[in-house]
Write a protein that holds these residues in place. Structure first.
Motif, PDB file in Angstrom:
ATOM      1  N   ARG A 130       7.467  -6.193   8.671  1.00 14.07           N
ATOM      2  CA  ARG A 130       8.318  -5.550   8.019  1.00 14.07           C
ATOM      3  C   ARG A 130       7.438  -4.524   7.492  1.00 14.07           C
ATOM      4  O   ARG A 130       7.898  -3.347   7.380  1.00 14.07           O
ATOM      5  CB  ARG A 130       9.008  -6.466   6.847  1.00 14.07           C
ATOM      6  N   GLU A 133       6.346  -1.912   9.869  1.00 15.42           N
ATOM      7  CA  GLU A 133       7.561  -0.800  10.482  1.00 15.42           C
ATOM      8  C   GLU A 133       7.383   0.275   9.095  1.00 15.42           C
ATOM      9  O   GLU A 133       7.705   1.623   9.714  1.00 15.42           O
ATOM     10  CB  GLU A 133       8.698  -1.588  10.646  1.00 15.42           C
ATOM     11  N   ILE A 134       7.366  -0.159   7.837  1.00 18.95           N
ATOM     12  CA  ILE A 134       7.467   0.850   6.922  1.00 18.95           C
ATOM     13  C   ILE A 134       6.374   2.146   7.121  1.00 18.95           C
ATOM     14  O   ILE A 134       6.484   2.927   6.966  1.00 18.95           O
ATOM     15  CB  ILE A 134       7.620   0.272   5.822  1.00 18.95           C
ATOM     16  N   GLN A 136       4.483   2.588   9.713  1.00 22.77           N
ATOM     17  CA  GLN A 136       4.465   3.553  10.692  1.00 22.77           C
ATOM     18  C   GLN A 136       5.381   4.464  10.496  1.00 22.77           C
ATOM     19  O   GLN A 136       5.267   5.501  11.135  1.00 22.77           O
ATOM     20  CB  GLN A 136       5.075   2.516  11.950  1.00 22.77           C
ATOM     21  N   ARG A 137       6.663   4.374   9.853  1.00 23.15           N
ATOM     22  CA  ARG A 137       7.488   5.430   9.651  1.00 23.15           C
ATOM     23  C   ARG A 137       6.847   6.174   8.698  1.00 23.15           C
ATOM     24  O   ARG A 137       6.991   7.585   9.051  1.00 23.15           O
ATOM     25  CB  ARG A 137       8.672   4.894   8.767  1.00 23.15           C
ATOM     26  N   ILE A 138       5.903   6.026   7.777  1.00 18.45           N
ATOM     27  CA  ILE A 138       5.177   7.051   6.859  1.00 18.45           C
ATOM     28  C   ILE A 138       4.433   7.686   7.746  1.00 18.45           C
ATOM     29  O   ILE A 138       4.198   8.975   7.683  1.00 18.45           O
ATOM     30  CB  ILE A 138       4.670   6.139   5.827  1.00 18.45           C
ATOM     31  N   SER A 139       3.629   6.957   8.655  1.00 14.64           N
ATOM     32  CA  SER A 139       2.626   7.764   9.543  1.00 14.64           C
ATOM     33  C   SER A 139       3.279   8.958  10.437  1.00 14.64           C
ATOM     34  O   SER A 139       2.487   9.644  10.481  1.00 14.64           O
ATOM     35  CB  SER A 139       1.610   6.647  10.356  1.00 14.64           C
ATOM     36  N   SER A 140       4.541   8.662  10.759  1.00 19.69           N
ATOM     37  CA  SER A 140       5.131   9.661  11.712  1.00 19.69           C
ATOM     38  C   SER A 140       5.675  10.764  11.012  1.00 19.69           C
ATOM     39  O   SER A 140       6.074  11.771  11.656  1.00 19.69           O
ATOM     40  CB  SER A 140       6.293   8.960  12.307  1.00 19.69           C
ATOM     41  N   MET A 141       5.400  10.667   9.693  1.00 22.48           N
ATOM     42  CA  MET A 141       6.071  11.870   8.785  1.00 22.48           C
ATOM     43  C   MET A 141       4.979  12.948   8.915  1.00 22.48           C
ATOM     44  O   MET A 141       3.673  12.585   9.073  1.00 22.48           O
ATOM     45  CB  MET A 141       6.070  11.704   7.412  1.00 22.48           C
ATOM     46  N   GLN A 145       6.269  15.700   4.393  1.00 24.63           N
ATOM     47  CA  GLN A 145       7.248  14.734   4.115  1.00 24.63           C
ATOM     48  C   GLN A 145       6.504  13.375   3.540  1.00 24.63           C
ATOM     49  O   GLN A 145       7.004  12.720   2.784  1.00 24.63           O
ATOM     50  CB  GLN A 145       7.598  14.280   5.398  1.00 24.63           C
ATOM     51  N   ARG A 146       5.091  13.064   3.806  1.00 20.54           N
ATOM     52  CA  ARG A 146       4.496  12.036   3.541  1.00 20.54           C
ATOM     53  C   ARG A 146       4.053  12.368   1.905  1.00 20.54           C
ATOM     54  O   ARG A 146       4.202  11.276   1.096  1.00 20.54           O
ATOM     55  CB  ARG A 146       3.123  11.868   4.271  1.00 20.54           C
ATOM     56  N   LYS A 231      -1.236   0.888   3.124  1.00 19.65           N
ATOM     57  CA  LYS A 231      -1.767   1.885   4.053  1.00 19.65           C
ATOM     58  C   LYS A 231      -3.022   2.083   4.311  1.00 19.65           C
ATOM     59  O   LYS A 231      -3.778   2.289   5.146  1.00 19.65           O
ATOM     60  CB  LYS A 231      -0.960   3.015   3.483  1.00 19.65           C
TER      61      LYS A 231
END
Length: 266
Positions: A130, A133-134, A136-141, A145-146, A231
């Motif tokens: 869980r 996934e969060i 990974q979403r942050i890393s993709s910003m 955005q981060r 993180k």
């Protein structure tokens, strides 16, 4: 549960422990820390899924250190903290009796911190799916955005410092945020000051955090501030290899080898 109470009773009666730190029933179906010195009070001890407070936080307190010997109820997150505190020379080996609790609620005895470390090899630190996934979403910003994500996530913080108080590894006698000459971290709660506080704390935890989540559990307004330490841990693992609390090794960010291939070490 009964086994835990019997063991606590035995330790007090034999004098092997002067104080038992565990959990007991509180109000509103919650549990809280229990400090037991009388044999007849050992029946207050409980252990179930509500027992998420990291009791290792008390092991460095002056009020606890005055005892010659204590015993502490220790599920896996507490065991990790005990190993880390031992590695940082914060616990005397003759001071502590560990009442280990396995994930299936079985009582476990340990003779030494090294025994705990060996047991924890079966329960290595890993980020839950869980949370992955969060992260990974942050890393993709992108970086803007981060930045916005972390600012908005920490914005509700009003600096009660419950996160600091709940963390077993926040044992400094004076925290940077309490000093005002100079005032490194602003006292008022505002976006930048909040972020500065949480970044400073997370960096202090880097390579030491045992991911017990006590900080997030203690936050009265539910800020997922443990995401920041998770993180950083993911970044450290990627760059420096796996981290597990170990009695015999230093912290990931405070050790080096003279023969390190990086020139800046020389």
């Amino acid at each position: 549960m009964n086994e835990l109470r019997l063991k606590a009773r035995e330790l007090l009666e034999s004098g092997k422990a002067e104080l038992i730190i565990g959990y007991e029933e509180g109000s509103s179906q919650k549990v809280h820390a229990s400090f037991i010195t009388a044999v007849e009070d050992t029946d207050k001890l409980v252990f179930d899924s509500r027992c998420v407070q990291n009791l290792a936080v008390y092991l460095t307190k002056p009020e606890i250190r005055k005892y010659e010997s204590i015993a502490v109820t220790a599920p896996v997150p507490v065991l990790r903290s005990i190993v880390q505190l031992t590695a940082e020379n914060q616990i005397r080996k003759d001071f502590l009796v560990v009442l280990g609790i396995s994930p299936d609620a079985q009582l476990i005895s340990f003779e030494t911190p090294e025994d705990i470390e060996h047991y924890l090899e079966q329960h290595k630190l890993k980020t839950e799916q869980r949370d992955l996934e969060i992260l990974q979403r942050i890393s993709s910003m992108d970086k803007n955005q981060r930045w916005d994500f972390w600012v908005k996530t920490m914005e509700p913080c009003f600096k009660c410092y419950a996160c600091r108080a709940a963390c077993p590894l926040c044992y400094c006698t004076q925290c940077t945020v309490d000093g005002n000459r100079p005032q490194w971290i602003p006292v008022p709660s505002h976006q930048l000051g909040n972020l500065e506080w949480h970044i400073m704390r997370a960096l202090h935890m880097s390579g030491r955090c045992t991911d017990c989540e006590a900080c997030a559990n203690a936050c009265p307004i539910g800020i997922p501030l443990n995401l920041l330490t998770k993180k950083i841990r993911e970044e450290l693992v990627e760059n420096f290899g796996e981290f597990q609390p170990s009695v015999g090794s230093g912290n990931m960010m405070s050790t080096f080898r003279p023969d390190d291939k990086e020139n800046f070490i020389k």
